[in-house]
Design a protein around this motif. Structure first.
Motif, PDB file in Angstrom:
ATOM      1  N   SER A 236       0.908  -1.070  -0.372  1.00 45.13           N
ATOM      2  CA  SER A 236      -0.050  -0.105   0.021  1.00 45.13           C
ATOM      3  C   SER A 236       0.799   1.062   0.063  1.00 45.13           C
ATOM      4  O   SER A 236       0.690   1.974  -0.612  1.00 45.13           O
ATOM      5  N   ILE A 237       1.699   1.354   1.132  1.00 40.11           N
ATOM      6  CA  ILE A 237       2.608   2.035   0.795  1.00 40.11           C
ATOM      7  C   ILE A 237       3.252   2.622  -0.722  1.00 40.11           C
ATOM      8  O   ILE A 237       3.973   3.832  -1.064  1.00 40.11           O
ATOM      9  N   LEU A 238       4.219   1.844  -1.003  1.00 41.08           N
ATOM     10  CA  LEU A 238       4.737   1.552  -2.000  1.00 41.08           C
ATOM     11  C   LEU A 238       3.434   2.346  -3.314  1.00 41.08           C
ATOM     12  O   LEU A 238       4.322   2.538  -4.524  1.00 41.08           O
ATOM     13  N   SER A 239       2.662   1.407  -3.322  1.00 40.39           N
ATOM     14  CA  SER A 239       1.563   2.381  -4.554  1.00 40.39           C
ATOM     15  C   SER A 239       1.543   3.130  -4.130  1.00 40.39           C
ATOM     16  O   SER A 239       1.247   4.165  -5.166  1.00 40.39           O
ATOM     17  N   LEU A 240       1.068   4.128  -2.691  1.00 43.27           N
ATOM     18  CA  LEU A 240       0.614   5.846  -3.410  1.00 43.27           C
ATOM     19  C   LEU A 240       2.087   6.123  -3.432  1.00 43.27           C
ATOM     20  O   LEU A 240       2.273   7.065  -3.923  1.00 43.27           O
ATOM     21  N   PHE A 241       2.987   6.231  -2.837  1.00 38.97           N
ATOM     22  CA  PHE A 241       4.199   6.548  -3.556  1.00 38.97           C
ATOM     23  C   PHE A 241       4.570   6.130  -5.146  1.00 38.97           C
ATOM     24  O   PHE A 241       4.929   7.511  -5.468  1.00 38.97           O
ATOM     25  N   PHE A 242       4.093   5.480  -6.330  1.00 32.99           N
ATOM     26  CA  PHE A 242       3.590   5.213  -7.023  1.00 32.99           C
ATOM     27  C   PHE A 242       2.985   6.565  -7.782  1.00 32.99           C
ATOM     28  O   PHE A 242       3.663   6.997  -8.621  1.00 32.99           O
ATOM     29  N   LEU A 243       2.021   6.437  -6.666  1.00 32.06           N
ATOM     30  CA  LEU A 243       0.901   7.681  -7.852  1.00 32.06           C
ATOM     31  C   LEU A 243       1.175   8.719  -7.411  1.00 32.06           C
ATOM     32  O   LEU A 243       0.551   9.415  -7.970  1.00 32.06           O
ATOM     33  N   LEU A 244       1.829   9.336  -6.332  1.00 34.47           N
ATOM     34  CA  LEU A 244       2.263  10.387  -6.120  1.00 34.47           C
ATOM     35  C   LEU A 244       3.555  10.701  -7.214  1.00 34.47           C
ATOM     36  O   LEU A 244       3.508  12.116  -7.651  1.00 34.47           O
ATOM     37  N   LEU A 245       4.601  10.074  -7.276  1.00 34.13           N
ATOM     38  CA  LEU A 245       5.775   9.933  -8.831  1.00 34.13           C
ATOM     39  C   LEU A 245       4.500  10.348  -9.773  1.00 34.13           C
ATOM     40  O   LEU A 245       4.922  11.170 -11.065  1.00 34.13           O
ATOM     41  N   LEU A 246       3.485   9.492 -10.424  1.00 32.08           N
ATOM     42  CA  LEU A 246       3.422   9.738 -11.886  1.00 32.08           C
ATOM     43  C   LEU A 246       1.877  10.363 -11.296  1.00 32.08           C
ATOM     44  O   LEU A 246       1.603  12.123 -12.423  1.00 32.08           O
ATOM     45  N   LEU A 247       1.557  11.773 -10.333  1.00 29.81           N
ATOM     46  CA  LEU A 247       0.653  12.450 -10.261  1.00 29.81           C
ATOM     47  C   LEU A 247       1.911  14.260 -10.368  1.00 29.81           C
ATOM     48  O   LEU A 247       1.636  15.126 -10.944  1.00 29.81           O
ATOM     49  N   SER A 248       3.510  14.065  -9.813  1.00 30.05           N
ATOM     50  CA  SER A 248       3.939  14.936  -9.979  1.00 30.05           C
ATOM     51  C   SER A 248       4.386  15.356 -11.009  1.00 30.05           C
ATOM     52  O   SER A 248       5.165  16.450 -11.942  1.00 30.05           O
ATOM     53  N   ASP A 249       4.285  14.101 -12.101  1.00 33.79           N
ATOM     54  CA  ASP A 249       5.034  13.865 -13.245  1.00 33.79           C
ATOM     55  C   ASP A 249       4.126  14.888 -14.499  1.00 33.79           C
ATOM     56  O   ASP A 249       4.198  15.321 -15.041  1.00 33.79           O
ATOM     57  N   HIS A 250       2.772  14.655 -14.204  1.00 42.10           N
ATOM     58  CA  HIS A 250       1.654  15.462 -14.592  1.00 42.10           C
ATOM     59  C   HIS A 250       1.375  16.710 -13.714  1.00 42.10           C
ATOM     60  O   HIS A 250       1.351  17.326 -14.903  1.00 42.10           O
ATOM     61  N   LEU A 251       1.643  16.816 -12.502  1.00 38.22           N
ATOM     62  CA  LEU A 251       1.760  18.348 -12.565  1.00 38.22           C
ATOM     63  C   LEU A 251       3.126  19.215 -12.590  1.00 38.22           C
ATOM     64  O   LEU A 251       2.751  20.505 -13.794  1.00 38.22           O
ATOM     65  N   LEU A 252       4.199  18.741 -12.850  1.00 40.24           N
ATOM     66  CA  LEU A 252       4.987  19.447 -13.406  1.00 40.24           C
ATOM     67  C   LEU A 252       5.200  19.651 -14.777  1.00 40.24           C
ATOM     68  O   LEU A 252       4.771  19.265 -15.926  1.00 40.24           O
TER      69      LEU A 252
END
Length: 252
Positions: A236-252
């Motif tokens: 669950s923690i790793l999935s959340l981390f990967f999701l944050l990476l994808l969101l950051s990539d979309h926002l940058l």
């Protein structure tokens, strides 16, 4: 078949305490996330994460370099041609060909993604015993035939290599010296043909032996691994981390 690491050949004991399925799912999520990223800083971040994971697992630098060089050799033609085939702002010219800045950026992204994914796969999956990996794939409900094919391949690829070595030794005993001529290519053709014939004969003997032991077309995977609560928490923690990476990539 297991990757060679440090002096005692394995320091991945801290990974062995987790369910192998967790390592497979983590590797899958990491690969999917890395492929989806487009921002170079985030790609550098995941590459650093994969390198740290390899370091903590005990994979030596020489082993990583050897495996990565084999991959880069396969990709070298693509990496050379891509800057000249992607349209964009001209960076430099080579004769009548122009390399674009966008093409060079694409090359950098491909290199970072490929290296990060390969290093993480070597860390999480390459340090698993083949039988353990097969059992984990079975527990994830992958097709049985695919798992059987994987287990048989792992088991008998060494046997086929030994057979190839015996055939090559027989050729050397007959004073065969490889060269760039018709006799050499014909000899290697006979070598490959004999290897296929002997492989077929051996497979028939193996099948007969398995039927004598009650083989009915199915391998029963017996394992003592059990999914624990900590595996669910880490996933669950790793999935959340990967999701944050994808969101950051979309926002940058």
């Amino acid at each position: 078949m297991q990757l060679t690491v440090t002096d005692d050949h394995t320091r991945s004991g801290w990974l062995d305490q987790f369910d192998p399925r967790l390592r497979l799912l983590t590797a899958l999520l990491f690969a999917l996330t890395t492929v989806s990223l487009q921002q170079t800083p985030l790609l550098l971040l995941v590459l650093a994460a994969s390198l740290l994971s390899a370091l903590f697992t005990g994979l030596t630098g020489s082993l990583l370099l050897k495996r990565l060089l084999a991959m880069e050799g396969f990709m070298i033609l693509l990496l050379i041609m891509l800057p000249f085939s992607v349209p964009g702002d001209s960076l430099f010219t080579l004769g009548s060909f122009s390399a674009s800045t966008q093409g060079l950026e694409r090359v950098l992204q491909i290199v970072l993604k490929a290296n990060a994914i390969v290093i993480m796969l070597m860390t999480l999956i390459g340090t698993l015993e083949p039988v353990v990996l097969g059992h984990a794939l079975g527990q994830l409900r992958l097709p049985e035939k695919l798992i059987h094919l994987f287990l048989f391949t792992v088991r008998y690829i060494g046997v086929l290599f030994d057979e190839y070595q015996r055939l090559r030794m027989a050729m050397r005993a007959r004073a065969f010296v490889a060269g760039s001529n018709r006799h050499t290519w014909r000899s290697f053709g006979w070598l490959i043909g004999m290897l296929l014939v002997r492989s077929l004969e051996r497979s028939q003997r193996i099948l007969a032996a398995m039927k004598c032991r009650g083989f009915n077309g199915r391998l029963y995977l017996i394992t003592t691994e059990h999914w624990q609560r900590r595996d669910s928490v880490i996933l669950s923690i790793l999935s959340l981390f990967f999701l944050l990476l994808l969101l950051s990539d979309h926002l940058l």
